[in-house]
Structures are given as structure tokens and as C-alpha cells.
Design a protein around this motif. Structure first.
Motif, mmCIF file in Angstrom:
data_model
loop_
_atom_site.group_PDB
_atom_site.id
_atom_site.type_symbol
_atom_site.label_atom_id
_atom_site.label_comp_id
_atom_site.label_asym_id
_atom_site.label_seq_id
_atom_site.Cartn_x
_atom_site.Cartn_y
_atom_site.Cartn_z
ATOM 1 N N ASP A 108 32.955 36.728 47.088
ATOM 2 C CA ASP A 108 33.019 35.598 48.014
ATOM 3 C C ASP A 108 34.449 35.090 48.160
ATOM 4 O O ASP A 108 34.910 34.747 49.270
ATOM 5 C CB ASP A 108 32.116 34.467 47.535
ATOM 6 C CG ASP A 108 30.642 34.854 47.580
ATOM 7 O OD1 ASP A 108 30.315 35.823 48.317
ATOM 8 O OD2 ASP A 108 29.826 34.217 46.873
ATOM 9 N N PHE A 109 35.151 35.040 47.039
ATOM 10 C CA PHE A 109 36.540 34.579 47.067
ATOM 11 C C PHE A 109 37.394 35.485 47.936
ATOM 12 O O PHE A 109 38.180 35.020 48.770
ATOM 13 C CB PHE A 109 37.084 34.518 45.644
ATOM 14 C CG PHE A 109 38.548 34.226 45.565
ATOM 15 C CD1 PHE A 109 39.021 32.926 45.749
ATOM 16 C CD2 PHE A 109 39.464 35.245 45.330
ATOM 17 C CE1 PHE A 109 40.381 32.653 45.680
ATOM 18 C CE2 PHE A 109 40.820 34.969 45.276
ATOM 19 C CZ PHE A 109 41.279 33.675 45.445
ATOM 20 N N LEU A 110 37.225 36.807 47.756
ATOM 21 C CA LEU A 110 38.025 37.752 48.546
ATOM 22 C C LEU A 110 37.690 37.630 50.035
ATOM 23 O O LEU A 110 38.567 37.684 50.901
ATOM 24 C CB LEU A 110 37.768 39.178 48.063
ATOM 25 C CG LEU A 110 38.363 39.545 46.699
ATOM 26 C CD1 LEU A 110 37.920 40.946 46.291
ATOM 27 C CD2 LEU A 110 39.892 39.466 46.737
ATOM 28 N N ALA A 111 36.369 37.487 50.296
ATOM 29 C CA ALA A 111 35.981 37.388 51.711
ATOM 30 C C ALA A 111 36.559 36.130 52.356
ATOM 31 O O ALA A 111 37.117 36.158 53.473
ATOM 32 C CB ALA A 111 34.455 37.383 51.820
ATOM 33 N N VAL A 112 36.434 35.009 51.636
ATOM 34 C CA VAL A 112 36.953 33.749 52.183
ATOM 35 C C VAL A 112 38.466 33.817 52.364
ATOM 36 O O VAL A 112 39.018 33.436 53.410
ATOM 37 C CB VAL A 112 36.558 32.574 51.277
ATOM 38 C CG1 VAL A 112 37.292 31.299 51.692
ATOM 39 C CG2 VAL A 112 35.056 32.359 51.325
ATOM 40 N N MET A 113 39.161 34.321 51.316
ATOM 41 C CA MET A 113 40.616 34.393 51.393
ATOM 42 C C MET A 113 41.061 35.333 52.492
ATOM 43 O O MET A 113 42.065 35.073 53.202
ATOM 44 C CB MET A 113 41.184 34.846 50.045
ATOM 45 C CG MET A 113 41.035 33.814 48.937
ATOM 46 S SD MET A 113 41.824 32.238 49.360
ATOM 47 C CE MET A 113 43.524 32.742 49.501
ATOM 48 N N SER A 114 40.304 36.442 52.654
ATOM 49 C CA SER A 114 40.672 37.388 53.703
ATOM 50 C C SER A 114 40.542 36.740 55.076
ATOM 51 O O SER A 114 41.415 36.884 55.949
ATOM 52 C CB SER A 114 39.783 38.637 53.625
ATOM 53 O OG SER A 114 39.967 39.302 52.409
ATOM 54 N N ASP A 134 41.112 45.940 55.232
ATOM 55 C CA ASP A 134 40.641 46.865 54.168
ATOM 56 C C ASP A 134 40.081 46.081 53.004
ATOM 57 O O ASP A 134 39.016 46.427 52.430
ATOM 58 C CB ASP A 134 41.779 47.776 53.712
ATOM 59 C CG ASP A 134 42.190 48.772 54.803
ATOM 60 O OD1 ASP A 134 41.362 49.005 55.716
ATOM 61 O OD2 ASP A 134 43.316 49.303 54.725
ATOM 62 N N VAL A 135 40.739 45.022 52.564
ATOM 63 C CA VAL A 135 40.261 44.202 51.435
ATOM 64 C C VAL A 135 38.932 43.546 51.797
ATOM 65 O O VAL A 135 37.994 43.493 50.980
ATOM 66 C CB VAL A 135 41.310 43.157 51.058
ATOM 67 C CG1 VAL A 135 40.740 42.146 50.049
ATOM 68 C CG2 VAL A 135 42.554 43.807 50.507
ATOM 69 N N ALA A 167 27.850 38.741 34.627
ATOM 70 C CA ALA A 167 28.790 39.663 35.265
ATOM 71 C C ALA A 167 28.522 39.764 36.757
ATOM 72 O O ALA A 167 29.459 39.786 37.583
ATOM 73 C CB ALA A 167 28.698 41.039 34.609
ATOM 74 N N GLN A 168 27.226 39.836 37.137
ATOM 75 C CA GLN A 168 26.891 39.908 38.551
ATOM 76 C C GLN A 168 27.296 38.625 39.278
ATOM 77 O O GLN A 168 27.793 38.655 40.415
ATOM 78 C CB GLN A 168 25.392 40.156 38.714
ATOM 79 C CG GLN A 168 24.966 41.550 38.291
ATOM 80 C CD GLN A 168 23.459 41.737 38.346
ATOM 81 O OE1 GLN A 168 22.715 40.762 38.434
ATOM 82 N NE2 GLN A 168 23.017 42.995 38.278
ATOM 83 N N GLN A 169 27.098 37.478 38.622
ATOM 84 C CA GLN A 169 27.499 36.205 39.223
ATOM 85 C C GLN A 169 29.005 36.154 39.399
ATOM 86 O O GLN A 169 29.518 35.717 40.452
ATOM 87 C CB GLN A 169 27.016 35.058 38.348
ATOM 88 C CG GLN A 169 27.315 33.680 38.925
ATOM 89 C CD GLN A 169 26.788 32.561 38.031
ATOM 90 O OE1 GLN A 169 26.213 32.842 36.978
ATOM 91 N NE2 GLN A 169 26.980 31.317 38.440
ATOM 92 N N ALA A 170 29.730 36.608 38.389
ATOM 93 C CA ALA A 170 31.186 36.635 38.496
ATOM 94 C C ALA A 170 31.637 37.581 39.591
ATOM 95 O O ALA A 170 32.592 37.300 40.330
ATOM 96 C CB ALA A 170 31.795 37.048 37.157
ATOM 97 N N ASN A 171 30.934 38.721 39.709
ATOM 98 C CA ASN A 171 31.291 39.684 40.743
ATOM 99 C C ASN A 171 31.036 39.098 42.131
ATOM 100 O O ASN A 171 31.842 39.284 43.056
ATOM 101 C CB ASN A 171 30.479 40.961 40.546
ATOM 102 C CG ASN A 171 30.903 42.068 41.497
ATOM 103 O OD1 ASN A 171 32.055 42.499 41.491
ATOM 104 N ND2 ASN A 171 29.968 42.502 42.324
ATOM 105 N N ARG A 172 29.884 38.391 42.255
ATOM 106 C CA ARG A 172 29.607 37.762 43.545
ATOM 107 C C ARG A 172 30.656 36.690 43.867
ATOM 108 O O ARG A 172 31.095 36.550 45.017
ATOM 109 C CB ARG A 172 28.213 37.143 43.529
ATOM 110 C CG ARG A 172 27.094 38.170 43.636
ATOM 111 C CD ARG A 172 25.763 37.486 43.924
ATOM 112 N NE ARG A 172 25.372 36.571 42.857
ATOM 113 C CZ ARG A 172 24.632 36.942 41.814
ATOM 114 N NH1 ARG A 172 24.234 38.199 41.699
ATOM 115 N NH2 ARG A 172 24.305 36.057 40.889
#
Length: 318
Positions: free
Chosen positions: A261-267, A313-314, A252-257
Motif C-alpha cells: 500500500d505504501f509503494l502504491a500510494v507513494m508511486s 514499474d514500481v 508478515a502478510q500484514q506488513a507486506n500489505r
């Protein structure tokens, strides 16, 4: 209430009831034993002492050839009475002799003697003599008795034993039984408490502590419990469950990371071209535009600014 206290609350009444029933059974057994012993002593006193004394006096009377002389027979009978008085002082038992035909008391070591009724008595043959023995109430007092007939003189000979001595012995037995019962309850309670602590409470506390560590750390735990019973099986299941929980938490922690990371990169990836849109919209507004074009360029810049705020914000959330 702790489980040990609950178990003791259940155990102790069961122990008390069980020990009380056992003590009552022991008391009844002792009562029968003491009473049988008293009956045995009474019958032995009657057959081996009293009737032997009477037989000896009659044999002396027969050997002297004076058996049919009333005066001498009464004299020998008085000797029997004197012997019984001495025997009463030595044994604390009372003796009574009654005429079987007239049903009247001929001799007694008691002031007021009533010959007991032998209809409900137990009949036995002791030393070749037929003896009746039992328990009766005479002069408002409980007595044990044993009686036999002496046919040559038409006598009914009775040995009486007050039941006070028997009751005293039984009271002592009752007190001893009660003390032993209480002592046994205390000892068994302590032993059961210790056994419960070692085999039930302590394993449960270890499993509880392990469950608390799992809830806080989400790590695999090891429970030092070597029992091959239900609690041991439960401990091993908890250990296996803690390993699975640790694995699931890591996943779960790996998936959360990965999500972060995905949100940060996409942002970042979205914000870069969006900044270009905002810049171009600003440059466009500085050129010669018609009113309608100027309105379109302003709306474009405003929408890009709103979208940039949302992306920021994201990014902050991720």
C-alpha cells in the motif's frame, strides 16, 4: 525403510537371541531333570527290587540252615539270576553281578558286560544302602549305571540303563523347546509390532501429518494425541509452534500489505507531480527559447520520462 520395520529389524534378533538363550537354559534344566529322574529310577530299582530279591533269597537260605552249603547257595543264587532276567524283560534295564574279590562278572543280562568304573560316580545312601551312580561308556555305548555291594555274598550288583532312551527324551524336549521358542518369538514380535504401532508409529504419523499441514497452510493445527509421554509433549509443542507460525505469517502478510500500500500510494503521489513536470517541460519547449534553454528543457522532459517509467514499474510490482 519405515520406522516400524526398523524397530522390528532390531527387536527380532534381540528376541531370537533372548529366546534361544532361554530355550537353551530350559533344555539344560530339562536334561538335568531327566537324568536325575533316570538316576532315581535306577537307584530305586537297585535298592527296592534287586537287592530286596537278593536279601529274600539269602534270608530263605539262612532260615533253612543251608547258608554254608555251596550247592544250595548256588541254587538260590541262580534263582536270583532268573528273577533278574524276568525283571530285565519287564523294565528294559540290564543287570550285572560281579565278584568283588576276583573282579569277574558272575551274571549279566547283556552279552558282553564290562562293570563300569565307579571312581567318578556319585555316592549316596538310599534305603540305608550305599549306592554309586553315574554315566559311563561300555562297549562303545553310553550307559547310566547304579551299583551297590552285597557283602554277604561278596557281590557287586549293577543296574545298567542305555542312554538311548535318555537321548530320545532329550531330543523330544529339544524339538519342543525349539517350537515353543519360535512360537514365542512370533507372538512377542506381533505383540511388540502392535504396541509399537499404537504407542510409537501412529503418534509419529499424526505429528508428521500435522507438520505437513503446517508447511502447506501455515495454519494452527490440532493433533489428536492424548499420551503423557515424550511424543505427547512433542505433539503439544508442535501445536504451540503452529499457532506461533500462523501468527508470524499473519504479521508478515500484514506488513507486506502495508508495504504494498505504501509503494502504491507513494508511486501515485510521486507520479502526479511528475506528470506536471513533463507537461510543463512540453509547454516550455513550445515557447521561444535559446538553443541552450531548449537543450535544458529537453533534458528535463527526458529525465522526467525516465523517472515516470521507473515509477510505473514500481507501481506494477507493488
Amino acid at each position: 525403510m519405515r520406522i516400524k520395520s526398523k524397530l522390528l529389524v532390531i527387536y527380532i534378533p534381540i528376541l531370537l537371541i533372548g529366546m534361544a538363550l532361554t530355550g537353551y537354559w530350559a533344555y539344560l534344566t530339562a536334561y538335568d531333570s531327566v537324568r536325575e529322574r533316570e538316576y532315581q529310577l535306577l537307584t530305586q530299582t537297585l535298592t527296592l527290587n534287586v537287592l530286596e530279591i537278593i536279601d529274600e533269597r539269602r534270608e530263605l537260605l539262612i532260615e533253612s540252615g543251608l547258608e554254608n552249603v555251596p550247592v544250595f547257595r548256588e541254587a538260590y543264587q541262580k534263582e536270583v539270576f532268573e528273577e533278574l532276567k524276568s525283571l530285565q524283560q519287564a523294565t528294559d534295564r540290564h543287570f550285572a553281578i560281579s565278584d568283588k574279590s576276583a573282579d569277574t562278572v558272575v551274571f549279566s543280562t547283556m552279552e558282553h558286560t564290562v562293570v563300569p568304573n565307579v571312581e567318578d560316580a556319585t555316592i549316596a545312601t538310599i534305603a540305608s544302602r550305599k549306592v554309586a551312580f553315574g554315566e559311563s561308556n561300555i562297549n562303545d555305548a553310553d550307559v547310566l549305571f547304579a551299583c551297590a555291594e552285597f557283602a554277604p555274598w561278596n557281590w557287586k550288583v549293577t543296574v545298567l540303563q542305555p542312554a538311548d532312551a535318555l537321548q530320545s527324551s532329550l531330543s523330544t524336549i529339544a524339538w519342543l523347546t525349539s517350537l515353543v521358542t519360535l512360537f514365542a518369538v512370533v507372538i512377542v514380535s506381533l505383540l511388540m509390532g502392535r504396541v509399537t504401532q499404537v504407542f510409537v508409529v501412529s503418534p509419529i504419523e499424526k505429528i508428521k501429518s500435522a507438520a505437513s499441514r503446517i508447511a502447506v497452510d501455515h495454519k494452527k493445527v490440532s493433533i489428536d494425541l492424548q499420551q503423557n509421554d515424550e511424543l505427547g509433549s512433542l505433539a503439544r509443542d508442535v501445536e504451540a509452534m503452529s499457532g506461533e507460525i500462523e501468527q508470524y505469517v499473519a504479521q508478515a502478510q500484514q506488513a507486506n500489505r502495508a508495504k504494498t500500500d505504501f509503494l502504491a500510494v507513494m508511486s501515485h503521489e510521486i507520479r502526479t507531480p511528475l506528470n506536471g513536470i513533463q507537461g510543463l517541460a512540453t509547454l516550455l519547449l513550445d515557447t521561444q527559447l535559446s538553443d541552450k534553454q531548449h537543450q535544458y528543457a529537453s533534458d528535463l522532459k527526458s529525465s522526467a520520462s525516465i523517472l515516470a517509467t521507473v515509477i510505473n514499474d514500481v507501481l506494477d510490482l507493488s
